[in-house]
Design a protein around this motif. Structure first.
Motif, PDB file in Angstrom:
ATOM      1  N   VAL A   1      12.556  -1.198   8.839  1.00 46.16           N
ATOM      2  CA  VAL A   1      11.818   0.163   8.832  1.00 46.16           C
ATOM      3  C   VAL A   1      11.860   0.707   7.478  1.00 46.16           C
ATOM      4  O   VAL A   1      10.932   1.470   7.235  1.00 46.16           O
ATOM      5  N   SER A   2      12.727   0.676   6.673  1.00 45.97           N
ATOM      6  CA  SER A   2      12.994   1.295   5.400  1.00 45.97           C
ATOM      7  C   SER A   2      11.475   0.728   4.580  1.00 45.97           C
ATOM      8  O   SER A   2      10.901   1.262   3.840  1.00 45.97           O
ATOM      9  N   ALA A   3      11.478  -0.529   4.576  1.00 45.22           N
ATOM     10  CA  ALA A   3      10.242  -1.183   4.037  1.00 45.22           C
ATOM     11  C   ALA A   3       8.806  -0.771   4.380  1.00 45.22           C
ATOM     12  O   ALA A   3       7.999  -0.416   3.632  1.00 45.22           O
ATOM     13  N   LEU A   4       8.909  -0.306   5.602  1.00 53.32           N
ATOM     14  CA  LEU A   4       7.713   0.058   6.377  1.00 53.32           C
ATOM     15  C   LEU A   4       7.420   1.572   5.914  1.00 53.32           C
ATOM     16  O   LEU A   4       6.368   1.933   5.305  1.00 53.32           O
ATOM     17  N   LYS A   5       8.499   2.386   5.624  1.00 53.62           N
ATOM     18  CA  LYS A   5       8.174   3.510   5.219  1.00 53.62           C
ATOM     19  C   LYS A   5       7.805   3.669   3.781  1.00 53.62           C
ATOM     20  O   LYS A   5       6.896   4.440   3.508  1.00 53.62           O
ATOM     21  N   MET A   6       8.464   2.708   2.983  1.00 55.74           N
ATOM     22  CA  MET A   6       7.710   2.556   1.622  1.00 55.74           C
ATOM     23  C   MET A   6       6.631   2.347   1.527  1.00 55.74           C
ATOM     24  O   MET A   6       5.696   2.876   0.921  1.00 55.74           O
ATOM     25  N   ARG A   7       6.196   1.491   2.626  1.00 59.19           N
ATOM     26  CA  ARG A   7       4.680   0.842   2.301  1.00 59.19           C
ATOM     27  C   ARG A   7       3.770   1.841   2.597  1.00 59.19           C
ATOM     28  O   ARG A   7       2.736   2.407   2.174  1.00 59.19           O
ATOM     29  N   VAL A   8       3.973   2.686   3.841  1.00 66.43           N
ATOM     30  CA  VAL A   8       3.194   3.951   4.245  1.00 66.43           C
ATOM     31  C   VAL A   8       3.306   5.169   3.201  1.00 66.43           C
ATOM     32  O   VAL A   8       1.986   5.421   2.765  1.00 66.43           O
ATOM     33  N   GLN A   9       4.251   5.117   2.521  1.00 69.17           N
ATOM     34  CA  GLN A   9       4.271   6.203   1.436  1.00 69.17           C
ATOM     35  C   GLN A   9       3.246   5.802   0.443  1.00 69.17           C
ATOM     36  O   GLN A   9       2.526   6.607  -0.256  1.00 69.17           O
ATOM     37  N   ARG A  10       3.637   4.666   0.119  1.00 70.03           N
ATOM     38  CA  ARG A  10       2.789   4.196  -1.061  1.00 70.03           C
ATOM     39  C   ARG A  10       1.322   4.086  -0.856  1.00 70.03           C
ATOM     40  O   ARG A  10       0.230   4.384  -1.741  1.00 70.03           O
ATOM     41  N   ALA A  11       0.824   3.757   0.409  1.00 76.68           N
ATOM     42  CA  ALA A  11      -0.446   3.685   0.986  1.00 76.68           C
ATOM     43  C   ALA A  11      -1.134   5.048   0.825  1.00 76.68           C
ATOM     44  O   ALA A  11      -2.116   5.331   0.357  1.00 76.68           O
ATOM     45  N   CYS A  12      -0.208   5.965   1.426  1.00 80.47           N
ATOM     46  CA  CYS A  12      -0.691   7.600   1.149  1.00 80.47           C
ATOM     47  C   CYS A  12      -1.058   7.827  -0.268  1.00 80.47           C
ATOM     48  O   CYS A  12      -1.972   8.706  -0.181  1.00 80.47           O
ATOM     49  N   GLU A  13      -0.047   7.677  -1.190  1.00 78.89           N
ATOM     50  CA  GLU A  13      -0.233   8.100  -2.409  1.00 78.89           C
ATOM     51  C   GLU A  13      -1.510   7.439  -2.983  1.00 78.89           C
ATOM     52  O   GLU A  13      -2.357   8.025  -3.560  1.00 78.89           O
ATOM     53  N   ARG A  14      -1.791   6.222  -2.880  1.00 76.44           N
ATOM     54  CA  ARG A  14      -2.774   5.518  -3.170  1.00 76.44           C
ATOM     55  C   ARG A  14      -3.949   6.107  -2.656  1.00 76.44           C
ATOM     56  O   ARG A  14      -5.115   6.068  -3.333  1.00 76.44           O
ATOM     57  N   LEU A  15      -4.004   6.194  -1.261  1.00 78.01           N
ATOM     58  CA  LEU A  15      -5.370   6.849  -0.687  1.00 78.01           C
ATOM     59  C   LEU A  15      -5.775   8.103  -1.388  1.00 78.01           C
ATOM     60  O   LEU A  15      -6.930   8.440  -1.472  1.00 78.01           O
ATOM     61  N   GLN A  16      -4.748   8.922  -1.644  1.00 79.72           N
ATOM     62  CA  GLN A  16      -5.050  10.332  -2.009  1.00 79.72           C
ATOM     63  C   GLN A  16      -5.740  10.071  -3.554  1.00 79.72           C
ATOM     64  O   GLN A  16      -6.672  10.931  -3.699  1.00 79.72           O
TER      65      GLN A  16
END
Lengths: 200, 184
Positions: free
Chosen positions: A176-191
Motif C-alpha cells: 500500500v505505501s509503495a502504491l501511495k507513493m506511485r500515485v502521488q508521483r504520478a499526480c505530480e508528474r501529470l500536473q
C-alpha cells in the motif's frame, strides 16, 4: 408431503440471462457447466471496464482488445479456481493487470512510453462533449503515456478505476505505501505535463 | 499553491482531466461473442501450441490408445453412477417417476433456492420450502434423464450439496454438484 409444483424446466435461457438476478457467481457456475451464454454475459458485463483500463494502460485500442481477450481466455481456463472470496471483477482485473504488464514488457525493448492520446480520441463516448473537453482528454492521454508504467498503473487503478489502496495492493501484489507513493508521483508528474500542454 | 478536490485529492484541473478518462468504451456484440468463443476454444490448446510440440504418427497412435482406455474407464464410472445414484442420498432421492427431491440442512437460513443447468441457473425460479423439522429445506424438481450440474443458493450464497458427489471437471476443477437422473 406437499404437492409437487409444476415447474418449467429448461436447460438454457432462451433470450440470455436476466441481468438483474444473475450474479457473477451464478454466471461462473453456469459457465463452468459449459454454458457459453453465461460466459458471454460475463464478457458483456465486464468487458468495457477491462477495455477502459487496458486502453489507458497500453495506449491503443488494438493492444487493449488483445490484452482484454487474453485476460478473458485465461480467466475462463482458471474459472474452476475462482472461489468467490473476491468479486469476479477484482479477480478478472488481477489477470488483466498482469496481461498488460506482459504486453508492456514485450514492447519495452522498443519504447516503454506509449502515446495514449490517439486512442483516447478514438474511444466512442457515451455523450457529446465540448471541444474543450476533447482537448483536455487528449492532453491527459498524452501525459499518461509519458508516465512510467508502474506510475500509470497505480494512477489508473486509483483515480480512473477508483479502487481502494487495499484492493489495488491485492490486485497488483505491491504494498500500500509503495502504491501511495506511485500515485502521488504520478499526480505530480501529470500536473507538470498538463501545465506544459497549457503553455504550449 | 493549488487547492485540491476533497473527494479525490486531485487539484481541480487534474480532477477534471481524470474524469474524462472514466468514460467507458463501447463494445459490440460481435466482439463479446468472439472473446467468449475464443476463450472456450482455446481453453486446452495454448500450452501445447505455444511450446511447439510436434505430433508424430507413433505418438498419435499411442495417444489414441490412451484415450480409448481412459474413455472405457470413464464410461464404467458413469454407468456405475447411473446404477447407484443414491450416493447423493440426502441430496437427491427419487420422489416419483419424473421428479427428483433436493434437500439441504440449513436451519439458520432465511431463503434457500436451487440453481443449475436445469433452470438456466436462475436464482428465483426454484425456491426450496422449509420442512416440518424447521431445518431441512426441500424441493421436488421434474427432471428428464440426464446429467445435471447444480448448486444450492443459501441466503444468496452458493453452497455445494454436501451429500452429492462433487463434480470434478478435469479441466476446470469445477465445484458444482452433479446428479445423474436415470430413465425409468
Amino acid at each position: 408431503m406437499s404437492t409437487t409444483r409444476a415447474l418449467a424446466v429448461t436447460r438454457r435461457p432462451v433470450a440470455g440471462y436476466n441481468e438483474a438476478t444473475m450474479t457473477d457467481a451464478l454466471l461462473v457456475r453456469a459457465a463452468l457447466d459449459g454454458d457459453s451464454t453465461a460466459f458471454a454475459t460475463l464478457v458483456q458485463r465486464h468487458g468495457r471496464v477491462c477495455l477502459r483500463y487496458a486502453t489507458r494502460m497500453l495506449g491503443n485500442r488494438e493492444d487493449a482488445e488483445d490484452a482484454t481477450q487474453e485476460a478473458f481466455v485465461r480467466a475462463y481456463g482458471a474459472l474452476g479456481r475462482f472461489d468467490g472470496s473476491v468479486a469476479f471483477r477484482t479477480w478478472l482485473m488481477t489477470i488483466l493487470i498482469n496481461r498488460c504488464r506482459t504486453a508492456l514488457s514485450r514492447r519495452r525493448r522498443d519504447d516503454e512510453r506509449v502515446d495514449a492520446s490517439a486512442d483516447v480520441a478514438t474511444i466512442a463516448l457515451a455523450s457529446e462533449r465540448q471541444t474543450d473537453d476533447m482537448a483536455l482528454r487528449d492532453a491527459i492521454g498524452q501525459a499518461l503515456g509519458r508516465l512510467e508504467a508502474v506510475q500509470r498503473e497505480a494512477f489508473l487503478l486509483k483515480h480512473v478505476e477508483q479502487l481502494s489502496y487495499e484492493e489495488m495492493s491485492a490486485m497488483t501484489g505491491v504494498g500500500v505505501s509503495a502504491l501511495k507513493m506511485r500515485v502521488q508521483r504520478a499526480c505530480e508528474r501529470l500536473q507538470v505535463l498538463l501545465r506544459e500542454t497549457d503553455d504550449a | 499553491m493549488h487547492s485540491h478536490d476533497g473527494e479525490t485529492g486531485l487539484n481541480p484541473d487534474l480532477a477534471r482531466a481524470v474524469a474524462s478518462l472514466r468514460d467507458l468504451p463501447e463494445i459490440d456484440t460481435a466482439w463479446v461473442r468472439r472473446v467468449a468463443d475464443t476463450a472456450m476454444q482455446r481453453r486446452t490448446i495454448p500450452s501445447i501450441a505455444r511450446r511447439g510440440f510436434h505430433v508424430t504418427p507413433l505418438t498419435a497412435i499411442a495417444a489414441s490408445l490412451v484415450c480409448v482406455l481412459l474413455g472405457s474407464g470413464a464410461t464404467a464410472l458413469v454407468l456405475r453412477a447411473r446404477v447407484e445414484p443414491s450416493g447423493a442420498a440426502l441430496a437427491a432421492e427419487r420422489a416419483g417417476s419424473a421428479h427428483v427431491r433436493f434437500a439441504i440442512d440449513a436451519p439458520a437460513a432465511s431463503t434457500v433456492a436451487i440453481v443449475g443447468d436445469f433452470n438456466g441457473w436462475n436464482p428465483t425460479s426454484l425456491p426450496l420450502r422449509r420442512g416440518a423439522d424447521g431445518r431441512t429445506w426441500v424441493i421436488d424438481v421434474p427432471l428428464a434423464p440426464g446429467r445435471y450440474a447444480y448448486s444450492f443458493l443459501v441466503d444468496g450464497k452458493l453452497a455445494r450439496d454436501p451429500a452429492a458427489p462433487q463434480a470434478r471437471d478435469d479441466d476446470f476443477g469445477s465445484s458444482n454438484s452433479v446428479i445423474m437422473v436415470k430413465g425409468s
